[in-house]
Design an enzyme around this catalytic site. Structure first.
Site, mmCIF file in Angstrom:
data_model
loop_
_atom_site.group_PDB
_atom_site.id
_atom_site.type_symbol
_atom_site.label_atom_id
_atom_site.label_comp_id
_atom_site.label_asym_id
_atom_site.label_seq_id
_atom_site.Cartn_x
_atom_site.Cartn_y
_atom_site.Cartn_z
ATOM 1 N N ASN A 275 0.817 -1.217 0.000
ATOM 2 C CA ASN A 275 0.000 0.000 0.000
ATOM 3 C C ASN A 275 0.851 1.267 0.000
ATOM 4 O OD1 ASN A 275 -2.051 -1.804 0.080
ATOM 5 N ND2 ASN A 275 -2.727 -1.339 2.161
ATOM 6 N N HIS B 273 -16.834 37.410 -31.054
ATOM 7 C CA HIS B 273 -17.947 36.688 -31.693
ATOM 8 C C HIS B 273 -17.554 36.170 -33.081
ATOM 9 C CE1 HIS B 273 -20.459 38.709 -28.614
ATOM 10 N NE2 HIS B 273 -19.669 39.737 -28.882
ATOM 11 N N LYS C 84 -7.318 18.046 -51.264
ATOM 12 C CA LYS C 84 -7.374 18.250 -49.818
ATOM 13 C C LYS C 84 -6.007 18.199 -49.139
ATOM 14 C CE LYS C 84 -10.441 18.332 -47.295
ATOM 15 N NZ LYS C 84 -11.669 17.675 -46.856
ATOM 16 N N GLU D 160 -6.480 19.138 -35.387
ATOM 17 C CA GLU D 160 -7.786 18.490 -35.212
ATOM 18 C C GLU D 160 -7.718 17.389 -34.167
ATOM 19 O OE1 GLU D 160 -10.331 17.908 -39.017
ATOM 20 O OE2 GLU D 160 -8.241 17.851 -39.643
HETATM 21 N N1 ARG Z 1 -1.767 -3.364 -7.466
HETATM 22 C C1 ARG Z 1 -2.157 -2.630 -6.304
HETATM 23 C C2 ARG Z 1 -2.579 -1.205 -6.698
HETATM 24 O O1 ARG Z 1 -2.333 -0.840 -7.791
HETATM 25 C C3 ARG Z 1 -1.029 -2.562 -5.342
HETATM 26 C C4 ARG Z 1 -1.441 -2.427 -3.928
HETATM 27 C C5 ARG Z 1 -2.152 -3.632 -3.518
HETATM 28 N N2 ARG Z 1 -2.438 -3.631 -2.155
HETATM 29 C C6 ARG Z 1 -3.305 -4.495 -1.631
HETATM 30 N N3 ARG Z 1 -3.483 -4.454 -0.371
HETATM 31 N N4 ARG Z 1 -3.930 -5.344 -2.378
HETATM 32 O O2 ARG Z 1 -3.145 -0.476 -5.957
#
Ligand code: ARG
Length: 462
Positions: A115, A161, A288, A295
């Site tokens: 995390n 405009h 063209k 674009e």
């Molecule tokens: N692949 C996960 C993401 O992109 C990584 C973190 C995953 N953590 C977990 N507790 N499953 O967020």
């Protein structure tokens, strides 16, 4: 990669292996492997810190750092085998490290979690990309300044405009685009400040019991600050939302420029030519030459607006702390980066190559009664009230429309029938050059002001 291998990563608690479809469905390695360099960089810094904290030995640290160096080389040589069973870039690299150096590889994850690892990787990755984008912005802005300097005295109609309003200089118009981009670049620099904070150390959500030295990891990774709160650090993606917002706004600016370029290259306007290398032809209509680059850039706006909404919606109502929802942050963010970088690059290449048709621009300004306001201002200087002057000039324009004559083409006698205050000196103010030169203040369209603004722009870029 076998099921057994996958289960090694959290296997203890599980009694059956992940469903094959669920495995593929939940995997992110297909896209997050793009952050492999940042993942390795973060892991090497983490290992360095852990050794200083006494959690790893010096030999363990060295083995980890060297193993990761080799893995980076394997990835770059295209020899690394990515495995969907290992879900994401983090576990792929960690598993390979353990393959290579044995049990020490398993120690790398001490005091951290995917995390805080993934949150760190994205920030490192985005920081690198922001610096590349900043370079493209600067290149484009330099191109605008060069063009503006060259075209400081080139006259064109200015529009409101989309109707001819007053003459302006082409250089002044280019500098309006420059100002838009200047603000976009400020927003990019501002976003970078909040990107450049380090989540690592937050671990899964609550921090870790190991004696980590966050300040040390922060320094090694070049972050300005550490994220103050572990719950917030692993869960918020507002920095990615900010990036998408500024990207959407920047491409919105590019779309406005694009729209003008598309109009101006049309046979009806014919204000500019774009070199063939930025255009394509038609498979059926031989005459063209289509302005594809502007674009397409105009069209990219929808995509970037979409990514912004995707990330805002992703974040909405997410409870603390990390949720798997956040895996969905990457593809929109990656594509936002690629799209913005591509648009800026195309523009930085194309802007210096614009060839103005100066005579056509000038003639268009002459035809549209663009100096009518100048005549009104002239009458005011002679003592006529502005509302009366407006009325007088309106009548003169009506005559011009009837006789198909610009104000500057009328004789003194013709003009004097509307006001005896009109004299010989009127012709100076009715010329296009007189009109633009008279707007001689900061932010005005006079050629000297354009040159001065270019100079200030160059100083600001430096
Ligand atoms: N692949 C996960 C993401 O992109 C990584 C973190 C995953 N953590 C977990 N507790 N499953 O967020």
């Amino acid at each position: 990669m076998s099921d057994n291998q996958q289960n090694q990563l959290w296997g203890g608690r599980f009694s059956e292996s992940t469903d094959a479809f669920v495995q593929a469905f939940t995997a992110s390695v297909g896209f997050d492997r793009r952050m492999y360099r940042q993942d390795i960089q973060g892991s090497q810094a983490h290992a360095t810190m852990l050794a200083e904290a006494g959690v790893l030995t010096g030999e363990e640290r060295d083995a980890i750092i060297q193993g990761l160096d080799e893995i980076r080389a394997e990835i770059e040589a295209g020899e690394f085998e990515w495995s969907v069973a290992l879900e994401d870039v983090h576990m792929n690299i960690e598993a390979r490290l353990t393959d290579k150096i044995g049990i020490t590889g398993k120690k790398l994850h001490t005091g951290r979690s995917r995390n805080d690892q993934v949150a760190t990787d994205i920030r490192l990755w985005l920081r690198d990309e922001i610096d590349l984008i900043d370079g493209e912005m600067e290149r484009l802005m330099t191109g605008l300044l060069d063009q503006a300097e060259r075209e400081a005295a080139t006259i064109m109609p200015g529009f409101t405009h989309l109707q001819t309003a007053q003459p302006v200089t082409f250089g002044h118009h280019l500098l309006a685009w420059f100002e838009m981009l200047k603000r976009d670049r400020e927003r990019l620099a501002d976003c970078r400040k909040r990107v450049n904070r380090m989540p690592l150390g937050a671990a899964a959500l609550a921090g870790t019991t190991y004696p980590i030295i966050r300040e040390r990891t922060r320094g090694l990774l070049g972050f300005d600050e550490v994220c103050e709160n572990s719950l917030d650090a692993v869960s918020d993606r507002d920095f990615a939302i900010e990036f998408c917002a500024l990207a959407a706004l920047c491409v919105t600016h590019l779309s406005r420029i694009s729209e003008e370029l598309v109009l101006w290259t049309s046979a009806q306007f014919n204000f500019i030519d774009l070199p063939d290398r930025f255009c394509t032809g038609s498979s059926i209509m031989p005459q063209k030459k289509n302005p594809d680059v502007p674009e397409l850039v105009r069209g990219k706006t929808g995509r970037l607006n979409g990514h912004l909404i995707a990330l805002l919606t992703l974040m909405k109502s997410q409870p603390l702390a990390y949720n798997k929802d956040n895996q969905e942050d990457k593809e929109p963010l990656f594509d936002a980066v690629d799209t913005l970088a591509g648009c800026l690059r195309a523009f930085a290449d194309m802007i210096p190559a614009i060839e103005p048709n100066r005579e056509v621009m000038r003639e268009a300004a002459r035809r549209g009664f663009a100096t009518a306001t100048d005549l009104a201002d002239y009458l005011v200087r002679k003592g006529v009230a502005f509302r009366d002057a407006h009325e007088i000039v309106g009548k003169a324009v009506a005559l011009g429309l009837e006789k198909k004559k610009d104000l500057s083409d009328m004789s003194l006698a013709e003009l004097r029938q509307f006001s005896y205050q009109i004299d010989d000196d009127v012709f100076e103010v009715l010329t296009l050059e007189g009109s633009v030169s008279a707007r001689d203040h900061i932010g005005g369209t006079a050629p000297d002001q354009v040159r001065a603004a270019v100079k200030r722009g160059r100083d600001a870029l430096r």
